[in-house]
Design a protein around this motif. Structure first.
Motif, PDB file in Angstrom:
ATOM      1  N   MET A   1       0.699  -1.328  -0.063  1.00 15.39           N
ATOM      2  CA  MET A   1       0.046   0.254  -0.010  1.00 15.39           C
ATOM      3  C   MET A   1       0.879   1.250  -0.072  1.00 15.39           C
ATOM      4  O   MET A   1       0.825   2.104  -0.703  1.00 15.39           O
ATOM      5  CB  MET A   1      -1.049   0.145   1.304  1.00 15.39           C
ATOM      6  N   ALA A   2       1.976   1.243   0.945  1.00 16.03           N
ATOM      7  CA  ALA A   2       2.758   2.512   0.918  1.00 16.03           C
ATOM      8  C   ALA A   2       3.585   2.473  -0.469  1.00 16.03           C
ATOM      9  O   ALA A   2       3.714   3.657  -1.017  1.00 16.03           O
ATOM     10  CB  ALA A   2       3.820   2.176   2.174  1.00 16.03           C
ATOM     11  N   TRP A   3       3.951   1.507  -0.959  1.00 16.16           N
ATOM     12  CA  TRP A   3       5.065   1.574  -2.270  1.00 16.16           C
ATOM     13  C   TRP A   3       4.150   1.967  -3.323  1.00 16.16           C
ATOM     14  O   TRP A   3       4.503   2.802  -4.018  1.00 16.16           O
ATOM     15  CB  TRP A   3       5.630   0.195  -2.518  1.00 16.16           C
ATOM     16  N   TYR A   4       2.854   1.456  -3.714  1.00 19.86           N
ATOM     17  CA  TYR A   4       2.218   1.716  -4.889  1.00 19.86           C
ATOM     18  C   TYR A   4       1.444   2.950  -4.668  1.00 19.86           C
ATOM     19  O   TYR A   4       1.402   3.834  -5.725  1.00 19.86           O
ATOM     20  CB  TYR A   4       1.169   0.542  -5.308  1.00 19.86           C
ATOM     21  N   ALA A   5       0.936   3.344  -3.554  1.00 18.86           N
ATOM     22  CA  ALA A   5       0.383   4.795  -3.311  1.00 18.86           C
ATOM     23  C   ALA A   5       1.354   5.882  -2.994  1.00 18.86           C
ATOM     24  O   ALA A   5       0.915   6.944  -3.301  1.00 18.86           O
ATOM     25  CB  ALA A   5      -0.613   4.671  -2.165  1.00 18.86           C
ATOM     26  N   ARG A   6       2.640   5.310  -2.927  1.00 19.76           N
ATOM     27  CA  ARG A   6       3.762   6.328  -2.662  1.00 19.76           C
ATOM     28  C   ARG A   6       3.224   7.333  -1.507  1.00 19.76           C
ATOM     29  O   ARG A   6       3.130   8.385  -1.723  1.00 19.76           O
ATOM     30  CB  ARG A   6       4.212   7.016  -4.019  1.00 19.76           C
TER      31      ARG A   6
ATOM     32  N   LEU B   1      -6.120   7.385   6.075  1.00 16.96           N
ATOM     33  CA  LEU B   1      -5.363   7.561   7.143  1.00 16.96           C
ATOM     34  C   LEU B   1      -4.527   9.031   7.162  1.00 16.96           C
ATOM     35  O   LEU B   1      -3.737   9.180   7.861  1.00 16.96           O
ATOM     36  CB  LEU B   1      -4.229   6.516   6.866  1.00 16.96           C
ATOM     37  N   GLY B   2      -4.909   9.735   6.225  1.00 19.58           N
ATOM     38  CA  GLY B   2      -4.216  11.072   6.176  1.00 19.58           C
ATOM     39  C   GLY B   2      -3.155  11.074   5.369  1.00 19.58           C
ATOM     40  O   GLY B   2      -2.231  12.041   5.273  1.00 19.58           O
ATOM     41  N   ARG B   3      -2.738  10.071   4.601  1.00 17.15           N
ATOM     42  CA  ARG B   3      -1.452  10.060   3.841  1.00 17.15           C
ATOM     43  C   ARG B   3      -1.458  10.461   2.425  1.00 17.15           C
ATOM     44  O   ARG B   3      -0.641  10.504   1.740  1.00 17.15           O
ATOM     45  CB  ARG B   3      -0.647   8.328   4.018  1.00 17.15           C
ATOM     46  N   ALA B   4      -2.944  10.556   1.944  1.00 13.12           N
ATOM     47  CA  ALA B   4      -2.738  11.056   0.694  1.00 13.12           C
ATOM     48  C   ALA B   4      -3.751  12.052   0.699  1.00 13.12           C
ATOM     49  O   ALA B   4      -4.609  12.305   1.583  1.00 13.12           O
ATOM     50  CB  ALA B   4      -3.552   9.896  -0.344  1.00 13.12           C
ATOM     51  N   ALA B   5      -4.005  13.287  -0.369  1.00  9.96           N
ATOM     52  CA  ALA B   5      -4.655  14.322  -0.122  1.00  9.96           C
ATOM     53  C   ALA B   5      -5.961  14.008  -0.652  1.00  9.96           C
ATOM     54  O   ALA B   5      -7.034  14.687  -0.322  1.00  9.96           O
ATOM     55  CB  ALA B   5      -4.048  15.168  -0.982  1.00  9.96           C
ATOM     56  N   ARG B   6      -6.296  13.128  -1.557  1.00  3.68           N
ATOM     57  CA  ARG B   6      -7.514  12.407  -2.143  1.00  3.68           C
ATOM     58  C   ARG B   6      -7.464  11.322  -2.511  1.00  3.68           C
ATOM     59  O   ARG B   6      -6.378  10.460  -2.564  1.00  3.68           O
ATOM     60  CB  ARG B   6      -7.840  13.441  -3.320  1.00  3.68           C
ATOM     61  N   VAL B   7      -8.521  10.516  -2.781  1.00  2.00           N
ATOM     62  CA  VAL B   7      -8.629   9.060  -3.282  1.00  2.00           C
ATOM     63  C   VAL B   7      -8.228   9.066  -4.690  1.00  2.00           C
ATOM     64  O   VAL B   7      -9.051   9.617  -5.642  1.00  2.00           O
ATOM     65  CB  VAL B   7     -10.145   8.713  -3.293  1.00  2.00           C
ATOM     66  N   PRO B   8      -7.133   8.557  -5.295  1.00  2.00           N
ATOM     67  CA  PRO B   8      -6.576   8.725  -6.688  1.00  2.00           C
ATOM     68  C   PRO B   8      -7.558   7.544  -7.550  1.00  2.00           C
ATOM     69  O   PRO B   8      -8.153   6.675  -7.197  1.00  2.00           O
ATOM     70  CB  PRO B   8      -5.226   8.251  -6.660  1.00  2.00           C
ATOM     71  N   ARG B   9      -7.390   7.651  -8.819  1.00  2.00           N
ATOM     72  CA  ARG B   9      -7.740   6.712  -9.736  1.00  2.00           C
ATOM     73  C   ARG B   9      -6.613   5.566  -9.889  1.00  2.00           C
ATOM     74  O   ARG B   9      -5.415   6.045  -9.522  1.00  2.00           O
ATOM     75  CB  ARG B   9      -8.294   7.098 -10.976  1.00  2.00           C
ATOM     76  N   HIS B  10      -6.881   4.328 -10.144  1.00  2.00           N
ATOM     77  CA  HIS B  10      -5.828   3.425 -10.248  1.00  2.00           C
ATOM     78  C   HIS B  10      -4.969   3.536 -11.371  1.00  2.00           C
ATOM     79  O   HIS B  10      -3.741   3.341 -11.046  1.00  2.00           O
ATOM     80  CB  HIS B  10      -6.466   1.970 -10.674  1.00  2.00           C
TER      81      HIS B  10
ATOM     82  N   GLU C   1      -3.727   6.555 -11.922  1.00  2.00           N
ATOM     83  CA  GLU C   1      -3.239   7.618 -11.756  1.00  2.00           C
ATOM     84  C   GLU C   1      -1.827   7.305 -10.644  1.00  2.00           C
ATOM     85  O   GLU C   1      -0.717   7.940 -10.195  1.00  2.00           O
ATOM     86  CB  GLU C   1      -3.693   8.602 -10.745  1.00  2.00           C
ATOM     87  N   LEU C   2      -1.928   5.988 -10.140  1.00  2.00           N
ATOM     88  CA  LEU C   2      -0.729   5.187  -9.340  1.00  2.00           C
ATOM     89  C   LEU C   2       0.559   5.057 -10.056  1.00  2.00           C
ATOM     90  O   LEU C   2       0.482   4.483 -11.145  1.00  2.00           O
ATOM     91  CB  LEU C   2      -1.243   3.857  -8.693  1.00  2.00           C
ATOM     92  N   ALA C   3       1.826   5.300  -9.450  1.00  3.42           N
ATOM     93  CA  ALA C   3       3.023   4.746  -9.942  1.00  3.42           C
ATOM     94  C   ALA C   3       3.253   3.378  -9.659  1.00  3.42           C
ATOM     95  O   ALA C   3       3.920   3.133  -8.744  1.00  3.42           O
ATOM     96  CB  ALA C   3       4.037   5.800  -9.254  1.00  3.42           C
TER      97      ALA C   3
END
Length: 637
Positions: free
Chosen positions: A383-388, A617-626, A628-630
């Motif tokens: 989760m941390a890796w793919y969502a950076r 968890l407050g680690r991302a500003a918004r819910v991204p689309r798939h 958009e993930l790196a």
């Protein structure tokens, strides 16, 4: 004929029983005999074994295989090991270069006259002795060795596996089984006491260099720890096994043998025979886990040479095994290739699965709890890796000498170790450790990454640090031993074409390139740091749990509140369970992020947790689309 044949003459004189060829042995209705196999096949071995099981006879097979003369085991009614499974295991132990699965394989060989008397004496010793003993004479070396065949994993001839069914997991993980009293566990390791798992006991039950199931134990002195590898028999070209680290070789060998036992049980069915084959459309959600909930590979990669899967449809017929939903307290089936990671070659697989979620324990609950910890570790890491997602930096504990030693050892090799809290909504402490190279030489691997997860945060920290520093120290030796795997000319194209990343080694190696360092930018090595006690104050304040079952059920209830189901499949191999008191389980949490290797096998589509939880968890500003993930190939070792 006997007079001209030194082996047969010696057998007649020494054993005082008939000496027969296979055809004669198959006509024997009662009594004892020695059977000489000059030119034979595994089919011959099976025929003789079945005959002995069905008739009041005792047969001592003496057969050749090149320079080897193999004597035993005794074939008789009621035997729990036979010539068929013994020779399968012997040939599989040699490795993938032997076509043990080929119906056309034939073996032959005779001892030189100088060793005929020795073979006869050994055959005579088995007639009235333990039927499980096998002697191997190596005539080219002038040596012989004695082995004991333990029943292992079921044999279609002498020990067929009982069928799998809904009652199997209920008997192990159902409410009545979970209510059975268990001894208190160690509050830090969460391991229950077991007097049968000393190194000598584990070796005696698992290790044999000719017949396995563990056929080789190697020690590595160049590692940061005393490192032991215990390789298992499964007849493939690649080697696999258990790996143990410890302060001394005795403790590391014990861990390696534990992991080898887990590997043996989790690769393919060894306790029950899979019988359920059906499409999911026929079973439905009341009887089975929907494969879609497990995360399917990206359809764009179907048909790629590195893909291990076929396209999934609800009408695709799959093999299924029965597990127990701890969340709903009922039986539910999961695809066999999800419960086991190397079953049924040639059968369709809709997802790539590895040993993710496999656990070994001194009770079923302990095995399930450790499997669940592993699911939590992989889910948090990926989760941390793919969502950076940025993670809170942890300070290196100042009260753990082992961690301090490991960090210093990495520093001597030129690496700085930093720790990060990757714990997510599972609320199982998860730690990511990053070792970054500082300075020269420029050709040195630039970074290694590892993770650890455990109920106790300090255990998670220690696990992550041990893993990453082991990789740092071993890197020099791996690069020297296998330079082609770490050749920049091979790795650089993987940065632009990640589908070239196919193996675990590829995943690690490509992320050690200097050009891959920006992939770690989301983990700030100089950010504010916190002591683990600040992030998990309850871990040091409240009394530690000593009840594995209670802790397992508490964790399952917490995941249920998140909408996550915990399914556990009993995998225990019967002889390991009965002799050593060790149980193996596979934990499946549909919706969690599973570890895969080979970038085209990645399973992220349809797993909404990857998109939603970092935001919650407050680690991302918004819910991204798939899209958009790196989705870089992960560096997990």
């Amino acid at each position: 004929m006997t007079g001209a044949d030194p082996l047969r003459r010696a057998l007649v004189e020494e054993t005082s029983v008939p000496v027969l060829d296979p055809a004669g042995a198959l006509r024997l209705a009662e009594g004892a005999a020695v059977v000489v196999l000059d030119s034979w096949s595994l089919g011959t071995a099976e025929e003789l074994s079945r005959h002995a099981l069905r008739h009041p006879v005792s047969l001592v097979p003496v057969r050749g295989d090149g320079a080897l003369t193999v004597v035993g085991p005794v074939l008789r009614p009621g035997a729990r090991r036979c010539l068929a499974c013994g020779e399968y295991r012997r040939l599989a132990t040699i490795g993938g270069r032997v076509p043990w699965h080929s119906a056309g394989l034939r073996l032959e060989g005779r001892p030189s006259p100088a060793f005929a008397d020795a073979a006869a004496v050994l055959a005579a010793s088995l007639l009235d002795g333990d039927g499980a003993v096998v002697h191997v004479v190596h005539t080219a070396r002038g040596t012989w060795s004695t082995h004991r065949l333990a029943p292992m994993g079921g044999c279609a001839v002498c020990g067929p596996l009982p069928p799998d069914g809904p009652g199997v997991p209920e008997a192990v993980f159902g409410p009545d089984a979970r209510r059975a009293p268990r001894p208190s566990c160690d509050p830090v390791s969460l391991r229950e006491p077991n007097a049968r798992t000393g190194v000598a006991d584990l070796r005696g039950a698992l290790f044999d260099d000719r017949f396995g199931p563990v056929h080789q134990i190697l020690r590595t002195e160049e590692s940061v720890h005393s490192l032991t590898s215990a390789y298992v028999t499964y007849g493939r070209h690649t080697r696999d096994g258990g790996y143990g680290r410890g302060p001394d070789f005795g403790s590391s060998e014990r861990v390696a043998l534990f992991e080898a036992a887990e590997r043996l049980a989790s690769m393919s069915p060894t306790g029950h025979r899979t019988v359920l084959r059906a499409p999911y459309a026929e079973l439905g959600p009341e009887r089975a886990v929907d494969p879609v909930r497990l995360g399917l590979p990206d359809p764009a990669h179907h048909g790629h040479p590195a893909s291990a899967t076929v396209p999934y449809t609800p009408d695709l017929e799959l093999d299924w095994v029965h597990g127990w939903s701890l969340t709903r307290d009922r039986t539910t089936a999961v695809p066999e290739h999800v419960a086991y990671w190397d079953p049924s070659p040639g059968r369709p697989r809709v997802v790539y699965e590895c040993s993710n979620g496999c656990g070994l324990g001194n009770s079923p609950a302990e095995a399930a709890l450790y499997g669940l910890f592993e699911v939590a570790e992989r889910d948090a890491f990926l989760m941390a890796w793919y969502a950076r997602t940025p993670l809170r930096r942890l300070s290196v504990p100042d009260d753990d000498p082992e961690v301090a030693h490991l960090v210093d050892r990495a520093a001597l090799a030129g690496y700085r170790v930093t720790l990060f809290d990757a714990t997510n909504d599972f609320q199982v402490p998860a730690v990511v450790a990053v070792a970054r190279h500082r300075g020269r030489p420029a050709a040195a691997p630039r970074a290694f990454v590892a993770a650890g997860s455990h109920h106790h945060p300090s255990a998670a920290v220690r696990s992550a640090v041990a893993e990453v520093v082991t990789n740092v120290v071993n890197a020099v030796h791996r690069h020297r031993a296998e330079p082609e795997l770490f050749d920049r000319r091979r790795l650089l194209p993987m940065l632009e074409r990640p589908e070239r990343v196919r193996t675990l080694t590829d995943h690690v190696a490509v992320n050690t390139l200097p050009e891959a360092l920006p992939r770690l930018d989301f983990l700030d090595p100089d950010g504010p740091e916190a002591d683990w006690r600040e992030l998990w104050p309850g871990a040091s304040a409240r009394p530690p749990s000593t009840d594995v079952t209670a802790l397992l059920e508490e964790t399952v209830a917490r995941l249920a509140a998140l909408g996550l189901e915990v399914v556990v499949v009993p995998l225990s191999e019967s002889s390991v369970r009965d002799r050593l008191g060790l149980h193996t389980a596979k934990v499946v949490v549909p919706g969690s992020l599973p570890m895969t290797f080979g970038h085209v096998n990645r399973r992220t589509l349809g797993l909404e947790r990857l998109l939603e939880v970092p935001f919650r968890l407050g680690r991302a500003a918004r819910v991204p689309r798939h899209d958009e993930l790196a989705l870089h190939p992960h560096p997990f070792p």
